[in-house]
Design a protein around this motif. Structure first.
Motif, PDB file in Angstrom:
ATOM      1  N   ILE A  71       0.836  -1.203   0.000  1.00 40.37           N
ATOM      2  CA  ILE A  71       0.000   0.000   0.000  1.00 40.37           C
ATOM      3  C   ILE A  71       0.872   1.255   0.000  1.00 40.37           C
ATOM      4  CG2 ILE A  71      -1.753   1.289   1.282  1.00 40.37           C
ATOM      5  CD1 ILE A  71      -3.034  -1.390   1.993  1.00 40.37           C
ATOM      6  N   VAL A  72       2.022   1.191   0.645  1.00 34.77           N
ATOM      7  CA  VAL A  72       2.957   2.327   0.595  1.00 34.77           C
ATOM      8  C   VAL A  72       3.308   2.642  -0.862  1.00 34.77           C
ATOM      9  CG1 VAL A  72       5.327   3.031   1.120  1.00 34.77           C
ATOM     10  CG2 VAL A  72       3.881   2.077   2.928  1.00 34.77           C
ATOM     11  N   LYS A  73       3.510   1.609  -1.665  1.00 28.55           N
ATOM     12  CA  LYS A  73       3.814   1.820  -3.094  1.00 28.55           C
ATOM     13  C   LYS A  73       2.689   2.576  -3.790  1.00 28.55           C
ATOM     14  CE  LYS A  73       6.796  -2.167  -3.738  1.00 28.55           C
ATOM     15  NZ  LYS A  73       6.964  -3.459  -4.400  1.00 28.55           N
ATOM     16  N   LYS A  74       1.460   2.347  -3.359  1.00 30.06           N
ATOM     17  CA  LYS A  74       0.317   3.015  -3.983  1.00 30.06           C
ATOM     18  C   LYS A  74       0.308   4.514  -3.678  1.00 30.06           C
ATOM     19  CE  LYS A  74      -1.356  -0.564  -5.992  1.00 30.06           C
ATOM     20  NZ  LYS A  74      -1.398  -0.648  -7.461  1.00 30.06           N
ATOM     21  N   LEU A  75       1.057   4.946  -2.656  1.00 25.59           N
ATOM     22  CA  LEU A  75       1.185   6.390  -2.385  1.00 25.59           C
ATOM     23  C   LEU A  75       1.926   7.104  -3.514  1.00 25.59           C
ATOM     24  CD1 LEU A  75       2.135   6.607   1.404  1.00 25.59           C
ATOM     25  CD2 LEU A  75       0.019   7.393   0.332  1.00 25.59           C
ATOM     26  N   HIS A  76       2.550   6.333  -4.404  1.00 22.77           N
ATOM     27  CA  HIS A  76       3.310   6.905  -5.520  1.00 22.77           C
ATOM     28  C   HIS A  76       2.614   6.710  -6.859  1.00 22.77           C
ATOM     29  CE1 HIS A  76       6.486   7.449  -2.625  1.00 22.77           C
ATOM     30  NE2 HIS A  76       6.365   6.182  -2.283  1.00 22.77           N
ATOM     31  N   SER A  77       1.355   6.309  -6.820  1.00 20.41           N
ATOM     32  CA  SER A  77       0.583   6.106  -8.046  1.00 20.41           C
ATOM     33  C   SER A  77       0.429   7.426  -8.803  1.00 20.41           C
ATOM     34  CB  SER A  77      -0.807   5.562  -7.691  1.00 20.41           C
ATOM     35  OG  SER A  77      -1.653   5.562  -8.814  1.00 20.41           O
ATOM     36  N   ASN A  78       0.250   7.338 -10.095  1.00 16.87           N
ATOM     37  CA  ASN A  78      -0.053   8.525 -10.902  1.00 16.87           C
ATOM     38  C   ASN A  78      -1.482   8.999 -10.686  1.00 16.87           C
ATOM     39  OD1 ASN A  78       2.503   8.604 -12.069  1.00 16.87           O
ATOM     40  ND2 ASN A  78       1.900   7.240 -13.729  1.00 16.87           N
ATOM     41  N   ASN A  79      -2.299   8.160 -10.073  1.00 11.88           N
ATOM     42  CA  ASN A  79      -3.710   8.462  -9.866  1.00 11.88           C
ATOM     43  C   ASN A  79      -3.923   9.001  -8.452  1.00 11.88           C
ATOM     44  OD1 ASN A  79      -6.505   7.932  -9.019  1.00 11.88           O
ATOM     45  ND2 ASN A  79      -6.725   6.986 -11.032  1.00 11.88           N
ATOM     46  N   GLY A  80      -4.431  10.217  -8.358  1.00 12.32           N
ATOM     47  CA  GLY A  80      -4.656  10.847  -7.065  1.00 12.32           C
ATOM     48  C   GLY A  80      -5.654  10.126  -6.191  1.00 12.32           C
ATOM     49  N   VAL A  81      -6.664   9.523  -6.783  1.00  5.06           N
ATOM     50  CA  VAL A  81      -7.656   8.789  -5.986  1.00  5.06           C
ATOM     51  C   VAL A  81      -7.001   7.566  -5.350  1.00  5.06           C
ATOM     52  CG1 VAL A  81      -9.867   7.571  -6.021  1.00  5.06           C
ATOM     53  CG2 VAL A  81      -9.557   9.609  -7.423  1.00  5.06           C
ATOM     54  N   VAL A  82      -6.171   6.880  -6.097  1.00  8.05           N
ATOM     55  CA  VAL A  82      -5.458   5.721  -5.557  1.00  8.05           C
ATOM     56  C   VAL A  82      -4.557   6.171  -4.403  1.00  8.05           C
ATOM     57  CG1 VAL A  82      -3.719   3.954  -6.065  1.00  8.05           C
ATOM     58  CG2 VAL A  82      -5.572   4.387  -7.700  1.00  8.05           C
ATOM     59  N   ARG A  83      -3.851   7.271  -4.574  1.00 10.52           N
ATOM     60  CA  ARG A  83      -2.978   7.779  -3.510  1.00 10.52           C
ATOM     61  C   ARG A  83      -3.792   8.142  -2.269  1.00 10.52           C
ATOM     62  NH1 ARG A  83      -1.104  10.971  -7.675  1.00 10.52           N
ATOM     63  NH2 ARG A  83      -1.532  12.931  -6.572  1.00 10.52           N
ATOM     64  N   ARG A  84      -4.943   8.771  -2.470  1.00 11.73           N
ATOM     65  CA  ARG A  84      -5.779   9.179  -1.341  1.00 11.73           C
ATOM     66  C   ARG A  84      -6.282   7.965  -0.559  1.00 11.73           C
ATOM     67  NH1 ARG A  84     -11.504  11.529  -0.357  1.00 11.73           N
ATOM     68  NH2 ARG A  84     -11.020  13.081   1.230  1.00 11.73           N
ATOM     69  N   VAL A  85      -6.783   6.976  -1.272  1.00 11.53           N
ATOM     70  CA  VAL A  85      -7.279   5.771  -0.621  1.00 11.53           C
ATOM     71  C   VAL A  85      -6.135   5.054   0.106  1.00 11.53           C
ATOM     72  CG1 VAL A  85      -8.356   3.513  -1.016  1.00 11.53           C
ATOM     73  CG2 VAL A  85      -9.232   5.528  -2.190  1.00 11.53           C
ATOM     74  N   ALA A  86      -4.954   5.037  -0.495  1.00 12.41           N
ATOM     75  CA  ALA A  86      -3.782   4.441   0.162  1.00 12.41           C
ATOM     76  C   ALA A  86      -3.461   5.185   1.454  1.00 12.41           C
ATOM     77  CB  ALA A  86      -2.581   4.443  -0.774  1.00 12.41           C
ATOM     78  N   GLY A  87      -3.570   6.501   1.421  1.00 14.99           N
ATOM     79  CA  GLY A  87      -3.324   7.289   2.620  1.00 14.99           C
ATOM     80  C   GLY A  87      -4.271   6.912   3.746  1.00 14.99           C
ATOM     81  N   PHE A  88      -5.540   6.794   3.436  1.00 17.42           N
ATOM     82  CA  PHE A  88      -6.514   6.396   4.463  1.00 17.42           C
ATOM     83  C   PHE A  88      -6.269   4.971   4.948  1.00 17.42           C
ATOM     84  CE2 PHE A  88      -9.511   9.789   2.784  1.00 17.42           C
ATOM     85  CZ  PHE A  88      -9.454  10.558   3.936  1.00 17.42           C
ATOM     86  N   ALA A  89      -5.949   4.056   4.025  1.00 19.92           N
ATOM     87  CA  ALA A  89      -5.724   2.659   4.409  1.00 19.92           C
ATOM     88  C   ALA A  89      -4.525   2.538   5.342  1.00 19.92           C
ATOM     89  CB  ALA A  89      -5.522   1.794   3.167  1.00 19.92           C
ATOM     90  N   LEU A  90      -3.477   3.301   5.083  1.00 21.28           N
ATOM     91  CA  LEU A  90      -2.314   3.253   5.965  1.00 21.28           C
ATOM     92  C   LEU A  90      -2.666   3.754   7.360  1.00 21.28           C
ATOM     93  CD1 LEU A  90       0.443   4.324   3.451  1.00 21.28           C
ATOM     94  CD2 LEU A  90       0.176   2.070   4.531  1.00 21.28           C
ATOM     95  N   GLY A  91      -3.592   4.686   7.440  1.00 18.34           N
ATOM     96  CA  GLY A  91      -4.068   5.140   8.739  1.00 18.34           C
ATOM     97  C   GLY A  91      -4.786   4.038   9.492  1.00 18.34           C
ATOM     98  N   GLU A  92      -5.509   3.197   8.770  1.00 16.83           N
ATOM     99  CA  GLU A  92      -6.185   2.056   9.395  1.00 16.83           C
ATOM    100  C   GLU A  92      -5.173   1.018   9.869  1.00 16.83           C
ATOM    101  OE1 GLU A  92      -9.445   1.632  10.098  1.00 16.83           O
ATOM    102  OE2 GLU A  92      -9.777   3.650   9.334  1.00 16.83           O
ATOM    103  N   LEU A  93      -4.145   0.804   9.063  1.00 18.47           N
ATOM    104  CA  LEU A  93      -3.149  -0.216   9.388  1.00 18.47           C
ATOM    105  C   LEU A  93      -2.208   0.236  10.501  1.00 18.47           C
ATOM    106  CD1 LEU A  93      -2.492  -1.268   5.722  1.00 18.47           C
ATOM    107  CD2 LEU A  93      -3.389  -2.769   7.515  1.00 18.47           C
TER     108      LEU A  93
END
Length: 137
Positions: A71-93
């Motif tokens: 999921i950390v890798k998804k913080l570097h996605s070209n897609n902002g929505v993917v990065r945002r969701v990754a940010g929230f998921a890391l908060g859960e983890l």
């Protein structure tokens, strides 16, 4: 319902895959058996399916040693929505690795991503965030 949702992860419709992955997360640890399938869905060609998998994995919270780096890798996605969701998921983890990755993402060019990052940092360790001097802008 978990087996039915697990089968829906291979549906032809990417929105069905997204919603199934996200719904599996609502079962928390009870859905731990589908974590390998959700990990595979992180590489789905459809970005929306990826967001469902990211959410689901964040909520299930299992296999953190594998899931957090993915999921950390998804913080570097070209897609902002993917990065945002990754940010929230890391908060859960939570945890140090998630916190450190989120700290590196505090300057994301997308304000919605930064909002997710700062909310998650606050959730994981508000004191450490305050001590870092980083501010949401």
């Amino acid at each position: 319902i978990i087996p039915v949702l697990g089968k829906a992860l291979s549906d032809a419709d990417p929105l069905v895959r997204r919603d199934a992955a996200s719904a599996l997360g609502s079962f928390g640890k009870e859905a731990k058996d589908v974590v390998p399938d959700l990990i595979k869905a992180l590489d789905d060609p459809d970005w929306q399916t990826q967001t469902g998998a990211i959410e689901g994995l964040g909520w299930i919270g299992e296999q953190r040693e594998i899931v957090v780096p993915l999921i950390v890798k998804k913080l570097h996605s070209n897609n902002g929505v993917v990065r945002r969701v990754a940010g929230f998921a890391l908060g859960e983890l939570g945890g140090k690795e998630a916190f450190d990755a989120l700290m590196r993402a505090t300057d994301d060019p997308d304000g919605f991503v930064r909002e997710a990052v700062f909310q998650s940092l606050t959730k994981i360790d508000q004191k450490a965030l305050e001590e870092s001097g980083k501010k949401f802008y």
